[in-house]
Motif scaffolding. Structure first.
Motif, short mmCIF file in Angstrom:
data_model
loop_
_atom_site.label_atom_id
_atom_site.label_comp_id
_atom_site.label_asym_id
_atom_site.label_seq_id
_atom_site.Cartn_x
_atom_site.Cartn_y
_atom_site.Cartn_z
N LYS A 125 0.83 -1.21 0.00
CA LYS A 125 0.00 0.00 0.00
C LYS A 125 0.86 1.25 0.00
CE LYS A 125 -3.40 0.11 2.93
NZ LYS A 125 -4.21 -0.08 4.15
N ASP A 126 1.92 1.24 0.80
CA ASP A 126 2.80 2.40 0.87
C ASP A 126 3.48 2.67 -0.46
OD1 ASP A 126 4.39 4.44 2.45
OD2 ASP A 126 6.01 3.16 1.70
N LYS A 129 0.95 4.07 -3.02
CA LYS A 129 0.56 5.46 -2.79
C LYS A 129 1.69 6.45 -3.00
CE LYS A 129 -1.21 4.56 1.32
NZ LYS A 129 -1.91 4.75 2.63
N SER A 130 2.93 6.02 -2.70
CA SER A 130 4.04 6.96 -2.74
C SER A 130 4.86 6.91 -4.02
CB SER A 130 4.98 6.71 -1.54
OG SER A 130 5.60 5.44 -1.64
N LEU A 133 1.29 4.92 -8.04
CA LEU A 133 0.10 5.67 -8.41
C LEU A 133 0.42 7.13 -8.76
CD1 LEU A 133 -2.56 4.22 -5.93
CD2 LEU A 133 -1.93 3.43 -8.22
N ASP A 171 -7.22 -1.53 -0.12
CA ASP A 171 -7.69 -0.29 0.50
C ASP A 171 -8.64 0.39 -0.48
OD1 ASP A 171 -8.07 2.25 1.50
OD2 ASP A 171 -5.97 2.61 1.98
N ILE A 174 -7.86 4.04 -1.67
CA ILE A 174 -6.48 4.33 -2.05
C ILE A 174 -6.38 5.24 -3.28
CG2 ILE A 174 -6.05 2.38 -3.61
CD1 ILE A 174 -3.36 2.01 -2.03
#
Length: 225
Positions: A125-126, A129-130, A133, A171, A174
């Motif tokens: 997920k991290d 997102k960082s 994406l 998520d 997200i």
């Protein structure tokens, strides 16, 4: 007339799912021969049908193809989903490799020890997102077009939609900071062939559960990572 492509894998997503997605998006009907046991896989190996003794394998146009990137390249070229020239293809390849990196990171969630799963999910997920994406959001922002490359549908749009759906399974919120990716997701999902593949009863495979994970580990003799 050539018959339908035949896909050899198992019930899970794994490295075959992006091939299923690409064929479906191209409007190509395909058949599947799903491995149920490790003996099924071993028989393919003993029969000399797996060049490198591993799946996925696809029979298409009189050929037996292995290695997922080679299979995807062939399908994308055959169905005009690989850009109009070498420059577009280079961009498609570059973006696709990033998508593969993120997808493989999420596959580690499936193959890891149970007590490592939360940490693997958090890492995926991290990184989504960082790193990944924002990169694709910036591509769309940079040219203001509806698709990632050449302002028309290519394989990378399909690959990206697939991975966006995967990260949303981790998520559901997200994509909220990425309006252009949300719009692309909606746009590609609405294409007739893709919309059909997203419907219940299609050959799209479900999220992993413990039963599917255990079957995969037995068939492929996977050791947790």
């Amino acid at each position: 007339m050539a018959g339908k492509p035949v896909l050899y894998y198992y019930i899970g997503r794994g490295k075959m799912e992006c091939i299923r997605w690409l064929l479906a998006a191209a409007g190509v009907e395909f058949e599947e021969k799903l491995m149920e046991t490790s003996e099924d896989l071993e028989k393919l190996i003993k029969d000399g049908r797996l060049m490198f003794q591993q799946l996925p394998m696809v029979e298409i146009d009189g050929m037996t193809l292995v290695q997922s990137r080679a299979i995807l390249n062939y399908i994308a070229t055959k169905y005009d989903l690989y850009g109009k020239d070498t420059k577009e293809r280079a961009l498609i390849d570059m973006y696709t490799e990033g998508i593969i990196d993120l997808t493989e990171m999420m596959l580690q969630v499936v193959t890891c020890f149970p007590d490592q799963r939360e940490a693997k999910i958090s890492l995926a997920k991290d990184k989504a997102k960082s790193r990944y994406l924002p990169a694709f959001e910036n591509v769309l922002k940079s040219h203001g077009q509806d698709y990632l490359v050449g302002n028309r549908l290519t394989r990378v749009d399909i690959h990206l939609l697939e991975v966006l759906l995967y990260v949303e399974e981790l998520d559901s919120s997200i994509l909220d900071p990425f309006p252009l990716l949300k719009a692309l997701k909606s746009r590609i999902s609405s294409l007739p062939n893709v919309k059909k593949f997203l419907q219940p009863g299609s050959q799209r495979k479900p999220p992993y559960d413990e039963k599917i994970i255990e079957k995969a580990k037995k068939i492929f003799k996977i050791q947790p990572s």
